[in-house]
Design an enzyme around this catalytic site. Structure first.
Site, PDB file in Angstrom:
ATOM      1  CB  ILE B 147      -0.932   0.011   1.232  1.00  0.00           C
ATOM      2  CG1 ILE B 147      -1.818  -1.239   1.238  1.00  0.00           C
ATOM      3  CG2 ILE B 147      -1.774   1.273   1.253  1.00  0.00           C
ATOM      4  CD1 ILE B 147      -2.695  -1.382   2.460  1.00  0.00           C
ATOM      5  CB  CYS B 148       0.915   4.310   0.263  1.00  0.00           C
ATOM      6  SG  CYS B 148       1.497   5.997   0.191  1.00  0.00           S
ATOM      7  CD  GLN B 149       8.003   4.896   1.538  1.00  0.00           C
ATOM      8  OE1 GLN B 149       7.465   4.896   2.648  1.00  0.00           O
ATOM      9  NE2 GLN B 149       9.184   5.442   1.323  1.00  0.00           N
TER      10      GLN B 149
END
Lengths: 315, 355
Positions: B147-149
């Site tokens: 998730i995300c980074q």
């Protein structure tokens, strides 16, 4: 300051009663002209002052309360300014809508070019708070330093000349470090000023966009029937204006300068603090970094060694 | 036609109502106490330095999917956003659907972690967590959700160790870091990241908070708190707000070297997109991602614009690629009711068809 439930509820009832009197008085003031009915509060900003007084009296801690208070102030400031203008402009005739329009226009004219975006004090304030933490200064120290050097060109020239003098003698290195730090601060001060100017442009852009939005609503036959609606229009206009500036190459360069010059100042401060620490036999950040770097490298070598021997998690 | 339809009495009344809400809000706020995030029970199954790997306890025994799912979240902010509270929990919904869920908590780096780089995070911590789960389930490969980074990390990991990833799911994860609508990226371009890390060591979470607030200052420092006044009389809604507020500002410091490498190689050089990225001396080639890929992105995401995620399709080597567009923003994809309805079932159904 925590309160018991019964104390809280008594206090809130008292406060609400007082507020009712206060607002009634202020309503009368708006209709009938100024009186002494602001009850000793800030005569320029009585609506917003009432929010501050409430938070102070309630003893609510910082954090969410601070944000609520700041934005409550902003919202009520807008309402008060617009209503005050309306009261001055409205002749009691049929064209009240026109008087409201002019009142909002007057407020927008005021917001134009204002570095705090009209009644919004947070953006540069948030930056200042961040900068003071990064540099280990108090808010007061930071503001004083920002204001320093505002004098005559001749004084600045004299300072530049002093900064370019070669250092020598027993304290040579200290003199050099001090000169570097002052040069770094001047560069950071200039970058901060440029950043502040960029933010000030947002006020102008937001005012223009809000005018355009109001015109579009008029065209579409839509209504503005509450302060909150006006506030939300300002938020939309503001984000649009800010976004255009924040995506510009100039803003990008200024943002880079702001962070980079701040880091050079911080390095200068750290260097002087480390000299002091060494004089007093205390460990320094540099020494700790060296130790941590060596430990990190040792751990890496150990993992690689274990892996090569088929013993580690990474094997 | 003039759009103003205000009256002095209504304006005054609005101001009075606003203050009344503040007053009753104080009653709500003073009675709340701490708002703790988290709703699902979990056990720490592996730890190393500040990292803890958790396994969530199952909510159903029937219809379980045998290949577990490991969630790897970003280093910025805390991973508990995936299980914030019972009605805002992607994890709960996934557990209820029969998935076996693990989560990496990276912890809060301090000065001793200043030299942790991406090699340590991806070839070290993440790899050892994946290996722990593989060993625990006696599997060659597991499902990985980044998730995300953490999604970017999971892409790198899957490219470096494709044999250990059965299915890859990325969520609001950037692959192209230089799309024109990426303000965060725009601001990093003239920033001297070496000077920054050499000066500060670890990057303070406070700096990240300031940066994120600066992305949308009118909304995030202003409108949001006026919106809070509207809900202050409702205890449950206020608690929800405060829980979210806690998460938003719960920003760990960033290990200096990892921040330097991520900013330089991803944001400034865009190497994951352009090619040429190396992590710990190992080349990251996204075409090595040959396992099935599910890429979920949010249409209104201002932190990871959808165009930052979409190019993954062209870069991976898999023939089984699925994209899911979520109508919402970067935060909404974790906590909105629409996300609760749409995201976990999409992940479950996609995985169920591939194990």
């Amino acid at each position: 300051m925590p309160m018991s439930d019964s104390n809280t509820s008594n206090w809130i009832n008292d406060w609400q009663a007082l507020q009712r009197q206060y607002w009634d008085a202020w309503g009368t003031t708006n209709r009938d002209g100024p009186t002494d009915s602001t009850h000793g509060q800030d005569a320029e900003r009585p609506w917003a002052e009432s929010v501050d007084a409430w938070w102070r009296a309630a003893g609510v801690p910082d954090g969410v309360a601070r944000n609520l208070s700041a934005q409550g102030r902003s919202f009520l400031d807008m309402g008060q300014d617009v209503l005050r203008q309306f009261t001055e402009l409205d002749s009691g005739g049929a064209d009240a809508a026109q008087a409201w329009s002019q009142a909002v226009q007057h407020w927008l004219d005021h917001a134009r070019g204002d570095q705090d975006w009209g009644w919004w004090t947070r953006p540069f304030g948030d930056y200042q708070q961040f900068a003071t933490h990064m540099l280990g200064l108090s808010q007061h120290q930071y503001e004083e330093l920002l204001a320093s050097g505002d004098g005559e060109a001749a004084v600045r020239e004299q300072l530049e000349r002093w900064l370019s003098l070669p250092a020598f003698g027993y304290t040579r290195e200290i003199q050099e470090d001090l000169q570097s730090l002052i040069r770094a601060w001047l560069a950071h001060r200039a970058a901060t000023e440029a950043y502040r100017e960029q933010l000030a442009q947002v006020g102008t852009g937001a005012a223009e966009r809000m005018q355009a939005r109001i015109a579009a609503m008029a065209e579409a036959g839509e209504k503005i029937s509450s302060l909150r609606q006006l506030f939300d229009l300002w938020v939309d206009a503001g984000e649009e204006a800010y976004s255009e500036i924040a995506f510009s190459p100039e803003y990008r360069r200024i943002y880079g300068d702001l962070v980079n010059t701040m880091m050079v100042v911080r390095q200068g401060i750290q260097k002087m603090l480390e000299r002091k620490a060494r004089q007093n036999g205390l460990p320094t950040r540099t020494e700790l970094d060296t130790a941590h770097a060596r430990i990190h490298e040792l751990r890496r070598e150990m993992r690689e060694l274990k892996a090569s021997l088929g013993q580690g998690d990474d094997s | 036609m003039n759009p103003f339809s205000l009256s002095p009495d209504r304006v005054l009344e609005e101001a009075v109502t606003f203050n009344k809400r503040l007053a009753s809000g104080f009653e709500t706020l003073s009675g709340l106490g701490d708002v703790e995030p988290g709703s699902c029970e979990k056990d720490a199954v592996y730890s190393e330095d500040k990292l803890v790997l958790y396994r969530y306890r199952p909510l159903r025994e029937d219809n379980r999917i045998g290949v577990p799912l490991l969630i790897t979240y970003a280093l910025v902010n805390r991973p508990y956003v995936v299980d914030l509270q019972p009605d805002r929990s992607l994890v709960r919904a996934m557990l209820e659907s029969g998935l076996d869920v693990y989560l990496i908590d990276w912890g809060y780096p301090d000065g001793a972690d200043r030299f942790l780089g991406l090699d340590d995070y991806i070839n070290g911590y993440l790899k050892r967590c994946v290996d722990h789960v593989r060993a625990a389930h006696e599997l060659d490969a597991i499902n990985l959700l980044g998730i995300c980074q953490g999604g970017t990390f999971s892409m790198c990991f899957a490219a470096l160790y494709p044999e250990r990833v059965r299915n890859l799911i990325t969520m609001v994860a950037p692959v192209d870091f230089q799309t024109p609508d990426n303000l965060l990226s725009h601001w990093t371009q003239d920033m001297d990241v070496d000077l920054l890390v050499d000066t500060l060591g670890n990057i303070p979470g406070e700096m990240l908070n300031w940066t994120y607030l600066s992305l949308k200052p009118f909304r995030l420092t202003g409108q949001k708190y006026l919106g809070l006044v509207d809900i202050l009389e409702d205890r449950k809604q206020t608690e929800n707000f405060l829980r979210m507020e806690k998460w938003i500002f719960d920003s760990p410091d960033q290990a200096g070297e990892a921040f330097r490498e991520f900013t330089r190689d991803f944001y400034q050089k865009n190497l994951l997109m352009k090619g040429g990225l190396e992590i710990g001396g190992k080349k990251v080639d996204l075409s090595k991602i040959t396992m099935p890929v599910l890429n979920i992105y949010a249409t209104e995401d201002h932190l990871v614009p959808p165009d930052a995620s979409r190019p993954l399709e062209k870069l991976v080597g898999t023939e089984d690629y699925t994209a899911v567009e979520f109508k919402g923003g970067h935060i909404g994809i974790y906590v909105s009711s629409r996300a609760q309805r749409q995201v976990p079932p999409a992940i479950h159904d996609w995985i169920a068809a591939r194990v």
